[in-house]
Write a protein that holds these residues in place. Structure first.
Motif, PDB file in Angstrom:
ATOM      1  N   SER A 180       1.382   4.668   1.243  1.00 52.01           N
ATOM      2  CA  SER A 180       0.833   5.598   2.237  1.00 52.01           C
ATOM      3  C   SER A 180       1.724   6.827   2.286  1.00 52.01           C
ATOM      4  CB  SER A 180       0.756   4.914   3.610  1.00 52.01           C
ATOM      5  OG  SER A 180       2.051   4.768   4.134  1.00 52.01           O
TER       6      SER A 180
ATOM      7  N   GLU B 160     -11.661 -11.798  15.371  1.00 53.15           N
ATOM      8  CA  GLU B 160     -11.769 -11.577  16.813  1.00 53.15           C
ATOM      9  C   GLU B 160     -13.214 -11.369  17.255  1.00 53.15           C
ATOM     10  OE1 GLU B 160      -8.840  -9.030  18.530  1.00 53.15           O
ATOM     11  OE2 GLU B 160      -7.583  -9.183  16.739  1.00 53.15           O
TER      12      GLU B 160
ATOM     13  N   SER C  41      -5.921  -9.430   9.638  1.00 53.72           N
ATOM     14  CA  SER C  41      -7.160  -8.837   9.114  1.00 53.72           C
ATOM     15  C   SER C  41      -7.041  -8.606   7.614  1.00 53.72           C
ATOM     16  CB  SER C  41      -7.461  -7.515   9.819  1.00 53.72           C
ATOM     17  OG  SER C  41      -7.702  -7.755  11.184  1.00 53.72           O
ATOM     18  N   THR C  42      -5.861  -8.168   7.197  1.00 51.45           N
ATOM     19  CA  THR C  42      -5.666  -7.902   5.780  1.00 51.45           C
ATOM     20  C   THR C  42      -5.844  -9.185   4.962  1.00 51.45           C
ATOM     21  OG1 THR C  42      -4.088  -6.210   6.450  1.00 51.45           O
ATOM     22  CG2 THR C  42      -4.086  -6.848   4.133  1.00 51.45           C
TER      23      THR C  42
ATOM     24  N   LEU D  92       0.856  -1.190   0.000  1.00 47.28           N
ATOM     25  CA  LEU D  92       0.000   0.000   0.000  1.00 47.28           C
ATOM     26  C   LEU D  92       0.888   1.235   0.000  1.00 47.28           C
ATOM     27  CD1 LEU D  92      -2.918  -0.775   2.459  1.00 47.28           C
ATOM     28  CD2 LEU D  92      -3.018  -0.555  -0.024  1.00 47.28           C
TER      29      LEU D  92
HETATM   30  N1  LIG Z   1      -4.676   1.466   4.575  1.00 46.09           N
HETATM   31  C1  LIG Z   1      -3.474   1.153   5.085  1.00 46.09           C
HETATM   32  N2  LIG Z   1      -2.419   1.923   4.784  1.00 46.09           N
HETATM   33  C2  LIG Z   1      -1.192   1.632   5.285  1.00 46.09           C
HETATM   34  N3  LIG Z   1      -0.961   0.608   6.081  1.00 46.09           N
HETATM   35  C3  LIG Z   1      -1.971  -0.196   6.438  1.00 46.09           C
HETATM   36  C4  LIG Z   1      -3.274   0.043   5.946  1.00 46.09           C
HETATM   37  N4  LIG Z   1      -4.096  -0.906   6.426  1.00 46.09           N
HETATM   38  C5  LIG Z   1      -3.325  -1.692   7.187  1.00 46.09           C
HETATM   39  N5  LIG Z   1      -2.046  -1.262   7.209  1.00 46.09           N
HETATM   40  C6  LIG Z   1      -0.947  -1.882   7.892  1.00 46.09           C
HETATM   41  O1  LIG Z   1      -0.919  -3.237   7.555  1.00 46.09           O
HETATM   42  C7  LIG Z   1      -0.450  -4.002   8.628  1.00 46.09           C
HETATM   43  C8  LIG Z   1      -1.372  -5.190   8.874  1.00 46.09           C
HETATM   44  O2  LIG Z   1      -2.590  -4.727   9.393  1.00 46.09           O
HETATM   45  P1  LIG Z   1      -3.713  -5.739   9.859  1.00 46.09           P
HETATM   46  O3  LIG Z   1      -4.882  -4.975  10.294  1.00 46.09           O
HETATM   47  O4  LIG Z   1      -3.919  -6.767   8.825  1.00 46.09           O
HETATM   48  O5  LIG Z   1      -3.022  -6.392  11.132  1.00 46.09           O
HETATM   49  P2  LIG Z   1      -3.624  -7.454  12.129  1.00 46.09           P
HETATM   50  O6  LIG Z   1      -2.747  -8.580  12.059  1.00 46.09           O
HETATM   51  O7  LIG Z   1      -5.039  -7.666  11.892  1.00 46.09           O
HETATM   52  O8  LIG Z   1      -3.402  -6.698  13.514  1.00 46.09           O
HETATM   53  P3  LIG Z   1      -4.331  -6.682  14.834  1.00 46.09           P
HETATM   54  O9  LIG Z   1      -4.086  -7.979  15.503  1.00 46.09           O
HETATM   55  O10 LIG Z   1      -3.811  -5.538  15.617  1.00 46.09           O
HETATM   56  O11 LIG Z   1      -5.724  -6.517  14.382  1.00 46.09           O
HETATM   57  C9  LIG Z   1      -0.340  -3.068   9.809  1.00 46.09           C
HETATM   58  O12 LIG Z   1       1.005  -2.793  10.007  1.00 46.09           O
HETATM   59  C10 LIG Z   1      -1.088  -1.845   9.372  1.00 46.09           C
HETATM   60  O13 LIG Z   1      -0.438  -0.706   9.909  1.00 46.09           O
END
Ligand SMILES: Nc1ncnc2c1ncn2[C@@H]1O[C@H](COP(=O)(O)OP(=O)(O)OP(=O)(O)O)[C@@H](O)[C@H]1O
Ligand SMILES: [Mg+2]
Lengths: 246, 850
Positions: free
Chosen positions: A34, A186, A66-67, A32
């Motif tokens: 940013s 979650e 989540s991604t 991404l």
């Molecule tokens: N729109 C975005 N722009 C830039 N970075 C992003 C964006 N969305 C997510 N990220 C980054 O992608 C990474 C993965 O995010 P994600 O939400 O998938 O993590 P996660 O494993 O679900 O974490 P958590 O357990 O805290 O929910 C993180 O470092 C987040 O900062």
């Protein structure tokens, strides 16, 4: 309920193709752009999930759990790599086709429930059925709510329900269209321990009854252990695929 | 529409209804904006339809016949009269200005300028002449003893203190007042609303007794004809024109019964419609803001629906249907108000227009208003809806659903554009004056674009400013350009709202200036009309003996009608609407050897002294431009039944505001002299001498009428005051719309910033700190926007006054400053009070999840 317009019926675990993967991610990258420069969120993710499996997804915060789910649900397009879910190659689908795909094949449960506040419980559950043009949407929604123990709360609005009840409505809604795949990010994160356990029981019970493949993100190791397999993410890659069943 | 599509609309409607069920809390401003705008347009449309309907329904009575033929300075000849009377019933009358005086008072007694009308036995052909007491025609006007009868308007009774039975001197004759006029059916057809005195009516056969019928006197002879149903008036007119091509009369049809009033109604109606449209446009900004704010609160719901498999298209439909449903409610409320207004307005209108308003429901006017409302709701509502549908469903995973600020997909941009174009087209198509409507649409678009660009510039500038030392200033400046800043909508709403206010304040100010200003400097005290050539010398001698007379100018005057322009018949020539007045009726014409002092030649040369070549004419430069003619073109004028064709030799600039004697056309000497003529004189004098001058002249010359410029202006001012009332009502509408939108914009941005300020509070900011930031932010926005609105509004006011009302515009800096500063302060005050209130709330509930 068998008149659901579902092309993936034959992939049920009880069918001949039970062992065929329902989710297949191979070498998925997601970058991404940013303000602070390019962020690599997923870096070569491979994952294969067979129909009927229950997968616990664990990993540190920010590892991309989540991604990954968003990619599987067709809510985020990967920069590269292939994503096959329930027989569809997601990269080939346009926005409308993706909406149709979600409607037919994917149910999602969120940490924050995300019920529509202006709709009663039964209306919330009926929405995806209405999208699928099912005539007896409300009857099914009612039945579905009864199975999660909310038969007497049909006309209550989300604001009139407790967190646990709201999440049960969300689960009923996610299962209403009998999806092949259920994604839960979650689901107990906003609930206290007992209520959480109760909700998770329902989730597993529903998944087992419909033979739904379940992907469950959780920080709770114990909860993850209830799944048939635990997958671990770190820095946008799967570092542990768990003990893949034969 | 495919069945799939239809099903999707049904589904969208079902879901829309579900959301509407939970109330319209966020839509109060939305509803109010549409209601006010639609109500304004519907009210103006219904009222002017009502007025036009009255003029139309009573057209026969108002015109006095099916066709009216008017001659000036000469009655119809025997042959002409015979022809006029062959097909239908004919009634002839003569109208002129005259001086009357009670016979009971001596030469020093009060006198009055009146509008004298001499009618025949056939009068009126339509409607009834009502008097108090009711009398037979013979009793009313006939001879009793040695005196004929006269009927007078109540105003004359007040002015001269006369009553029924008294003897009134009209010109040279003595008449017995037999009755008071109660209703004259064709009152509006004559001098219309610009009458210079009360009506006095006598029999045509008694006109000779007044001695007023002198050669060249300014008398209008009108022949009204009631045609049998079998005769088409158009055929009749065509026949009349073939029979008497050079009569030089003005023929009026039923649809021209009261042209002055009709034009006035159209003009004022157009102006008020423009104000209504602007209110609706300002309302449109309010609509967009309200929809945006509403959808901002719906982002999670929209994302959820998308996760559940709703395509963006369905989301657009769900919210569009909600908005259109609510728009329907607002529009219907507006229409109801619009229908009721004429009932309320008829009283106000009656005060300055002698026309009843036919109250009723005018579907055409209502349909137009409803269309305007729907198009506004669609054009301004679709954009935020389409944008909201772009909310990524995946954001639900992050529990942070922010409103989208991107441009919606091309198809919705296109629909919005089509909607706006349709709005503009509707404004142009429904206006009586396409040219003005185009200017209005262009101006409105330019104003909106200007404010939008300025908003962008403010954001860019704020970003450029960089790091500021003062934290409050830094936060305020940052607020101007952060993502999702309300800057554009506040600037647009505040800008448009203030512009309308500035426009109206200045239009109103200029109108009152016209009324207030006693007399234009250098204006004469009197016009004397109908002086006979042989009265000139004694007239000048008489004035020379009166103290306080400063200057006397007299010129011969004939009345003529322009019949063709550069060889093209005047009725068919292409003429700019602003110059049409010059061919509408008869114009004063004169001849002169020397160039006039007060209207300089701006193009070409004045003829040499003792010129005796072919006939030349000097024309007003503006009229020439409107006619599309220049030096060397010809102009044909009918004077007393004779056609004179002259070549345009030069163009003059005439300043009509000076109220001196000005002629659109001045001919070279040697041609008009032979015609019977009268002279017109203007007298400049010390106000103290006015009474003596009037007395002296009218005692000595019974046939001469004295028009006091002061009184004449008062008549005009009465009408201008009426227009001013309408303008002030319009100001009210604009004010309501503007305030609504601003309150809406501030409230919307409030909701967005309450969370910010709460966080600031948690971090230790006092209420005053947060307040300072707010005041700085809005103060900055207000300052820039208000200055721009002052300019935009002034330009608009100039355009309205110049092109719509034909009034000179004078910049009123105090009015402008007061309007913008006042409005900005009020807005800031509302904002401060609102913010203070929200800041007083408990912090905790806002920080708790969901
Ligand atoms: N729109 C975005 N722009 C830039 N970075 C992003 C964006 N969305 C997510 N990220 C980054 O992608 C990474 C993965 O995010 P994600 O939400 O998938 O993590 P996660 O494993 O679900 O974490 P958590 O357990 O805290 O929910 C993180 O470092 C987040 O900062
Ligand atoms: Mg996460």
């Amino acid at each position: 309920m068998m008149d659901l317009p579902d092309p993936q019926q034959s992939q049920r675990p009880d069918g001949a193709t039970a062992a065929k993967p329902i989710v297949e991610l191979s070498d998925v990258h997601l970058h991404l752009a940013s303000a602070g420069g390019k962020v690599n969120i997923l870096r070569g993710l491979d994952l294969s999930v067979n129909a009927g499996e229950t997968i616990g997804v664990v990993g540190p915060s920010g590892s991309g759990k989540s991604t990954m789910m968003m990619v599987i649900a067709g809510l985020e397009r990967p920069t590269s790599g292939t994503v096959r879910v329930a027989g569809s190659e997601l990269a080939t689908l346009n926005e409308d086709a993706l909406a149709l795909f979600r409607r037919r094949s994917v149910g999602i449960v969120f940490q924050a429930f995300h019920l529509v506040p202006t709709m009663s419980a039964v209306e919330n559950v009926a929405v995806p059925l209405e999208f699928a043009r099912i005539d007896d949407a409300f009857e099914r929604a009612r039945a579905s709510l009864e199975t999660v123990g909310l038969g007497d709360r049909l006309t209550h609005y989300p604001s009139q329900l407790s967190g646990g009840e709201q999440q049960r409505v969300a689960i009923a809604r996610a299962f209403a269209t009998e999806p092949n795949l259920l994604l839960a990010d979650e689901p107990t994160g906003n609930l206290d321990g007992d209520t959480g356990t109760q909700v998770i029981d329902i989730l597993f019970e529903r998944a087992a009854r419909f033979g739904t493949t379940l992907l469950l993100i959780t920080h709770d190791r114990g909860l993850a252990q209830r799944c048939s397999r635990v997958v671990q993410l770190r820095d946008g890659r799967i570092v542990d695929h768990g003990n893949t069943p034969p | 529409m495919s069945s799939e599509d239809a099903a999707s609309w049904t589904l969208a409607w079902r879901l829309a209804r579900r959301e509407l069920r939970s109330g319209v809390r966020g839509f109060r401003v939305f509803l109010a904006c549409l209601t006010v705008g639609v109500a304004a347009i519907a009210a103006v449309g219904s009222t002017s339809s009502g007025l036009t309907a009255s003029l139309g329904n009573d057209a026969r009575e108002i015109l006095g016949g099916d066709v009216a033929v008017r001659l000036v300075q000469r009655p119809a000849q025997q042959s002409e009269q015979r022809h006029l009377g062959t097909t239908g019933r004919l009634s002839g009358s003569a109208e002129m200005r005259a001086m009357v005086q009670s016979d009971a008072v001596g030469p020093n007694g009060a006198r009055s300028l009146v509008e004298l009308k001499a009618v025949d036995d056939a009068y009126p052909l339509y409607g009834a002449l009502e008097t108090e007491p009711r009398l037979s025609r013979q009793d009313l006007f006939g001879r009793r003893g040695e005196l004929s009868g006269v009927a007078v308007a109540p105003q004359l009774v007040d002015r001269l203190g006369v009553s029924v039975g008294d003897i009134l001197r009209v010109g040279d004759g003595r008449f017995e007042i037999r009755a008071i006029l109660a209703h004259e059916p064709d009152r509006l057809a004559g001098s219309g609303i610009f009458s210079l005195g009360p009506r006095v009516m006598i029999a045509k056969s008694a006109l000779a007794e007044t001695g007023l019928e002198q050669p060249g006197s300014l008398i209008y002879y009108t022949y009204r004809v009631a045609l049998p149903d079998s005769v088409d008036p158009e055929d009749w007119i065509a026949d009349l024109n073939t029979e008497f091509p050079d009569a030089g009369w003005r023929i009026r049809r039923l649809d021209e019964a009261a042209p002055q009033i009709r034009r006035l109604v159209q003009r004022v109606g157009l102006f008020l419609t423009f104000v209504g449209l602007t209110a609706l446009l300002v309302g449109g900004v309010g609509v967009a803001n309200a929809v945006s704010a509403y959808l901002d609160g719906k982002t999670a719901v929209i994302a959820t629906l998308k996760c559940l498999g709703a395509p963006a298209r369905l989301i657009v439909r769900i919210y569009l249907l909600q908005i259109l449903t609510l728009a329907g409610v607002g529009i219907i409320a507006g229409l109801v108000l619009g229908v009721l207004t004429p009932f309320a307005a008829s009283g106000v209108i009656a005060a300055f227009l002698p026309v009843p308003v036919s109250t009723g429901i005018y579907p055409g006017a209502l349909l137009i208003a409803a269309l305007f409302g729907s198009l506004t709701a669609l054009s301004f509502g679709l954009w935020p809806v389409a944008r909201a549908a772009q909310i990524p469903a995946g954001s639900l995973f992050r529990n942070l659903v922010a409103p989208v600020r991107a441009r919606p997909p091309a198809v919705y941009v296109a629909i919005t554009a089509v909607g706006l174009v349709a709005l503009a087209a509707l404004a142009v198509v429904t206006a009586d004056d396409t040219g003005l409507a185009l200017w209005f649409v262009g101006g409105a678009a330019a104003a909106m674009a200007t404010f939008r660009i300025v908003a962008a510039l403010i954001a860019i500038a704020a970003r450029r400013v960089g790091n500021l030392r003062q934290p409050a200033v830094r936060l305020a400046v940052a607020a101007l350009h952060r993502p999702g800043t309300p800057t554009p909508s506040v600037v647009l709403a505040l800008g448009l709202g203030l512009s309308v206010l500035v426009t109206i304040a200045q239009v109103d100010g200029n109108l009152s200036r016209q009324i207030r200003e006693e007399l234009p400097t250098g204006a004469p005290a009197f016009f004397f009309i109908d002086l006979q050539p042989n009265q000139i010398a004694p007239f000048e001698a008489l004035l020379a003996d009166i103290d306080g007379v400063e200057k006397t100018v007299q010129v011969p005057m004939l009345r003529g009608r322009i019949t063709s322009i550069a060889g093209v018949a005047a009725e068919t020539a292409t003429i700019d609407p602003n110059s049409r007045w010059a061919i509408r009726g008869d114009r004063g014409v004169t001849w002169s050897e020397a160039a006039p002092e007060n209207s300089p030649v701006v193009e070409g040369e004045w003829w040499q002294a003792h010129y005796d070549g072919p006939q030349l004419v000097s024309l007003d430069a503006d009229v020439a431009a409107g006619f599309g003619v220049g030096i060397g073109d010809t102009l044909t004028v009918n004077v007393l039944g004779r056609e004179f064709t002259a070549t345009i030799a030069n163009l003059r600039h005439i300043d009509w505001q000076t109220l001196s004697i000005n002629f659109v056309m001045i001919f070279s000497p040697g041609f008009l002299e032979a015609a019977p003529r009268s002279h017109i004189a203007i007298v400049h004098a010390d106000p103290a001498a006015e009474a003596e001058i009037e007395r002296g002249v009218t005692n000595a010359f019974r046939n001469v009428s004295a028009v006091r410029v002061r009184d004449a202006l008062e008549t005009v001012n009465g009408i201008v005051t009426g227009i001013g009332t309408a303008v002030r009502l319009a100001a009210l509408v604009a004010l309501v719309a503007g305030t609504l939108v601003l309150a809406g914009a501030i409230a919307a941005s409030h909701r967005r910033r309450v969370y910010d300020s709460v966080v600031l509070k948690v971090l230790g900011a006092t209420r005053r700190n947060v307040m300072t930031i707010f005041v700085l932010e809005y103060g900055l926005l207000g300052l820039v926007t208000a200055s721009l609105a002052a300019i935009v509004g002034s330009i608009a006011a100039w355009a309205v006054l110049r092109f719509l009302m034909n009034i000179d515009w004078v910049l009123m800096p105090q009015t402008v400053a007061l309007t913008v500063i006042g409005a900005t302060v009020i807005i800031l005050a509302i904002g401060v009070v609102g913010t203070w209130h929200t800041l007083g709330q408990k912090t905790a509930p806002l920080l708790r999840n969901d």
